[in-house]
Structures are given as C-alpha cells and as structure tokens.
Design an enzyme around this catalytic site. Structure first.
Site, PDB file in Angstrom:
ATOM      1  N   TRP A   1      10.638  21.011 -19.201  1.00  0.00           N
ATOM      2  CA  TRP A   1       9.639  20.598 -18.210  1.00  0.00           C
ATOM      3  C   TRP A   1      10.014  21.229 -16.864  1.00  0.00           C
ATOM      4  O   TRP A   1      11.180  21.165 -16.451  1.00  0.00           O
ATOM      5  CB  TRP A   1       9.650  19.067 -18.130  1.00  0.00           C
ATOM      6  CG  TRP A   1       8.694  18.462 -17.162  1.00  0.00           C
ATOM      7  CD1 TRP A   1       7.362  18.733 -17.026  1.00  0.00           C
ATOM      8  CD2 TRP A   1       8.996  17.436 -16.196  1.00  0.00           C
ATOM      9  NE1 TRP A   1       6.824  17.942 -16.045  1.00  0.00           N
ATOM     10  CE2 TRP A   1       7.803  17.143 -15.519  1.00  0.00           C
ATOM     11  CE3 TRP A   1      10.152  16.748 -15.852  1.00  0.00           C
ATOM     12  CZ2 TRP A   1       7.730  16.192 -14.509  1.00  0.00           C
ATOM     13  CZ3 TRP A   1      10.088  15.795 -14.855  1.00  0.00           C
ATOM     14  CH2 TRP A   1       8.889  15.519 -14.188  1.00  0.00           C
TER      15      TRP A   1
ATOM     16  N   ASP B   1      15.852  12.137 -21.425  1.00  0.00           N
ATOM     17  CA  ASP B   1      14.580  11.999 -20.730  1.00  0.00           C
ATOM     18  C   ASP B   1      13.586  11.482 -21.767  1.00  0.00           C
ATOM     19  O   ASP B   1      13.239  12.200 -22.709  1.00  0.00           O
ATOM     20  CB  ASP B   1      14.154  13.368 -20.181  1.00  0.00           C
ATOM     21  CG  ASP B   1      12.838  13.287 -19.418  1.00  0.00           C
ATOM     22  OD1 ASP B   1      12.228  12.199 -19.378  1.00  0.00           O
ATOM     23  OD2 ASP B   1      12.420  14.317 -18.857  1.00  0.00           O
TER      24      ASP B   1
ATOM     25  N   LYS C   1       2.797   7.944 -19.805  1.00  0.00           N
ATOM     26  CA  LYS C   1       1.972   8.385 -20.942  1.00  0.00           C
ATOM     27  C   LYS C   1       1.740   7.241 -21.918  1.00  0.00           C
ATOM     28  O   LYS C   1       0.620   7.019 -22.355  1.00  0.00           O
ATOM     29  CB  LYS C   1       2.641   9.542 -21.681  1.00  0.00           C
ATOM     30  CG  LYS C   1       3.410  10.508 -20.817  1.00  0.00           C
ATOM     31  CD  LYS C   1       2.540  11.519 -20.137  1.00  0.00           C
ATOM     32  CE  LYS C   1       3.392  12.323 -19.166  1.00  0.00           C
ATOM     33  NZ  LYS C   1       2.774  13.493 -18.656  1.00  0.00           N
TER      34      LYS C   1
END
Ligand SMILES: Cc1ncc(COP(=O)(O)O)c(C=O)c1O
Length: 451
Positions: free
Chosen positions: A180, A261, A297
């Site tokens: 990311w 993460d 999300k």
C-alpha cells in the site's frame, strides 16, 4: 550525556525528514517512496506571500485517482481506484447494522460528548482485541496485550511506528514489494528506515515465496517486518497457511518483530475468524507482535476513522508500561480519539444479534466481490482477450492486480474513462454487473493495441 529515547527519536526523525527534504524531484516514484518536495526560501519582496515559492505537490497516487475521476464529465466513467465498497448500483453502502447501532446511540439520552481517555473507548479496545486475537486468546486472558483506539488503520500504523522509533532498538522496517503506497511514508516520517522484501512475482502473478524467505532471512536480527494480515494490497496475493507457518518460524528464529496491518478482516474470505488466522498463529506462539486494525472496509466506517493498535507483549507488566508510553505518543498528536465511530463498533461487537447481522452483511460484500471476479474473468474469456487471466479468480480481497502496464492504464483512462492506479490495480468492489462489460472492452482494447 545519554539522550532520552524521545530526544533520540526526534533526532532520528529530523535526519530522516532531512534526507527526504533533499529530494526535490517531481518524479512519481520518489513520491511513492515517501519523499516530498521543498520550496526554496521565500523572497521577502514587499506585498508577496511568504509562501509564494511553495512548489505545488502532486496528488496522492491513490486518492488523486478520485480527484481526476470527479473532473471527468463522461457518463460512462468508472472509478476503480479507491478501495471503497460500492453496491451493485454503484453507490456507497452504509451497513444496516451500522444504522441500527447509530439509532441506539442517538436515542440513548445518557450519552454525553465528553473527551474519551487518551487511549480511547475501553469497551471498543477490549472488543477489538478479541475480534482480531480470538475469544480464547491467551494474550487477552493473561493481560499481555495493550490496545489503543486510533484514527483508523493509518493512525494505528503511525502510532505504532512512532512508538517503535522511540522505544525499540531496531529502526529498520521491512515492507513487502509492492505494498500500500502510504506505508513507506508513514514509517519514514516516524523516523524508521524502510527496506523492502520481495513479495510479488509478476511472472506467476503470485507470491515470490522464495524471494520473501531470502530477504527476511538476511534481515538484521530484531528488524521490524510489516505483514498484511490478509487480502494483500495491492496484489490480492496472500500466503497459504503452510507458508504463513514457515514465515512465522523464520521471523521467530531471527527475532524479527512482526507488525501486522489488518485492514481487511472479513473482506478476504467473508469470515472474520478465517481472515485473522495469520495474526493468531503469531500471537499463539507467545512471541511479541504489533497489530493495526481498521474498521474502514469491514464495517464501512471509512470516514469515521475507527481503528485500533494492539501490542502483544510477553508479560502483563510490560504491556502496562507500553500502554503508559503509548499515551505519551498520542497526547501531543491529537490528545484523544473521536467517540462516535468507536461507539458504533462497540455497540455492534458487544451485542450478539448485531454482531451476527454484521457477519452476514460482511459475507454479502465479500461474496459480491467474488462474483465480480468471476464475471470479469468470463467477460474477458468471451472476448478472447489474449493472456492468462486466471489470477483475477485467484487473487483475494478487494483488489485485482491486473498486470496491465502504466501505458495500458493511461489508454483505458483516456479512451474508456476508467480510473485506476497506474500500477494496474483495480478495486473489484467498485465494479457491478452493469459495468463489467465496459471494463472488459477496455481491457481487451488495451491489451490488443498497447504494448
Ligand atoms: C493495506 C492497508 N492498510 C491500511 C489502510 C488504512 O486505511 P484506513 O486508514 O482508511 O483505515 C488501507 C486502506 O486502504 C490499506 O489498504
């Protein structure tokens, strides 16, 4: 005189930032690597702004895609850049369970708007640790974990990074290549040195497991290793459970420090427990570990900025001292986190019915994404688009790393008004049955006309 850990961290940060400041290039790759541009000193001409020499910065490589999309007047435009869920109708979704929790909160007249403690909402922290570590986690039972509410996944990563820069002897963090785009910037600006380990193999469009093992195997003892808990962004390629076990053994044998993460728990497989397996494997061995959780999300709470940082320690007294130092990291940054989003999460996690309803809604989102994978794959097969597209079916989570190159991406944007990151990543969550044919036409044209 020995410097305090805070002063030493500040010094390190200054030197890291200074290193970035030297870079004045507009090269996009440098931007991706966490560098930013500086402007020369202001000229003191009368009446001129002291900021008149400021150089305009480029848009963020991911969020900038939406900026460009918003400017496009085309009726067929399609935004597959940002990782945000959309319904079949292409609309943002607020989960029913979130609406219900919000109604409960709004109608509860005993609720006030006082500041939260520095570490956030206590219930939220406890329940978040349980969600990622599991109900029966020894780390929770033994008070080995400290959890602090942070500003979504990004804030959790940043607080963790700041803590490590101040209190951990190793300042090198290994992140996967690719990863990311924000990871490098977050860790660099906290004062850590960022290195990469091999992760993705463009030839197989799968995991470069050997490269990963070699790179982590030659990392210095104690180095920090960033791992995506599931649904790796941008590649959609995750290790198998057997591979995770080998990674765990390697990391423990070299005394590396894992930093997970977890931005997509439940989004990869549709199961919250299954998507937490990698983390639980590491915590289960009794070793130490960092975890950054995001509810952006999986609960669709993007703009509410709800997340948590958990640090699992070997002893309860250590965990408690770690928490006391986390407070010193957080207080000068933003004092304490916002109350609303964390209250929504806590309301859902502590109510059996709401929690169950959430798991169903989450599964429905994950399933819709899997259906989009199948539809896109079928549409490309029907068009006879050259190449092997089976990775669209195999990759996991919100994104497909298509393998389209920068020129092909630019072509699709120009000719078909399809917006995505320049590395060829598309958000499957932004697709619908209605838009799949348009995307497949664009991909077919890109592959057959642009090399
Ligand atoms: C891998 C990864 N980590 C962290 C985040 C952080 O997201 P947020 O700060 O919105 O929770 C994202 C968001 O796209 C992500 O993809």
């Amino acid at each position: 005189m020995k410097k305090s850990s805070e002063t030493a961290a500040a010094d390190r940060r200054l030197s890291t930032v200074a290193r970035h400041l030297i870079t004045t290039t507009t090269n996009n790759e440098e931007e991706e690597n966490g560098s930013f541009m500086i402007s020369s000193s202001p000229t003191a001409a009368a009446g001129q702004s002291v900021f008149s020499n400021i150089v305009g910065a480029p848009e963020d490589p991911i969020l900038g895609v939406t900026v460009a999309y918003n400017k496009d007047p085309s009726p067929v435009k399609l935004n597959l850049g940002v990782g945000a869920y959309r319904t079949e109708e292409g609309k943002p979704l607020v989960l029913n369970v979130v609406r219900k929790a919000e109604n409960l909160l709004v109608n509860d007249r005993t609720r006030v708007k006082e500041y939260l403690p520095i570490v956030g909402l206590a219930d939220f922290n406890k329940l978040s640790a349980k969600l990622i570590l599991g109900e029966d986690s020894h780390a929770i039972r033994g008070n080995l974990v400290t959890t602090v509410q942070c500003l979504s996944g990004t804030g959790s990563l940043r607080v963790g990074a700041e803590f490590l820069a101040r209190h951990y002897y190793q300042h090198t963090i290994y992140i996967p290549n690719p990863t990311w785009g924000n990871h490098t910037k977050i860790f660099n600006l906290a004062g850590l040195t960022v290195k990469t380990y091999r992760y993705y193999d463009p030839a197989t469009r799968g995991l470069n497991f050997q490269g990963l093992q070699e790179d982590l195997g030659s990392a210095p003892s104690g180095a920090i290793v960033l791992l995506h808990a599931c649904a790796h962004n941008p590649t959609g390629v995750d290790p198998t459970l057997e591979q995770w076990e080998q990674i765990r053994r390697l990391i423990r044998s070299k005394s590396l420090l894992p930093f997970f993460d977890s931005a997509y728990q439940g989004f990869a497989s549709g199961s919250l427990d299954k998507d937490a397996q990698s983390v639980r494997m590491f915590v289960g061995d009794g070793g130490e570990c960092f975890i950054a959780q995001s509810y952006a999300k999986n609960l669709g709470l993007y703009g509410e900025r709800v997340g948590a940082l958990s640090i699992v320690c070997r002893a309860a007294d250590v965990a408690s001292r770690v928490e006391s130092q986390l407070k010193l990291v957080i207080r000068p940054m933003y004092s304490n986190p916002p109350i609303h989003g964390a209250s929504i999460v806590a309301t859902i996690l502590k109510d059996r019915n709401l929690y169950h309803e959430w798991t169903l809604e989450l599964k429905a989102m994950a399933d819709r994404i899997i259906t989009m994978r199948k539809q896109l794959f079928d549409a490309l097969s029907a068009r006879g688009t050259p190449g092997d597209w089976s990775h669209i079916l195999k990759q996991i989570g919100m994104f497909t790393f298509t393998g389209l190159n920068t020129k092909q991406v630019a072509f699709m944007t120009k000719e078909y008004h399809i917006y995505m990151t320049s590395d060829g990543r598309i958000s499957m969550a932004g697709l619908s049955s209605r838009t799949v044919p348009h995307l497949a036409d664009a991909m077919h044209a890109a592959v057959t006309t642009v090399v």
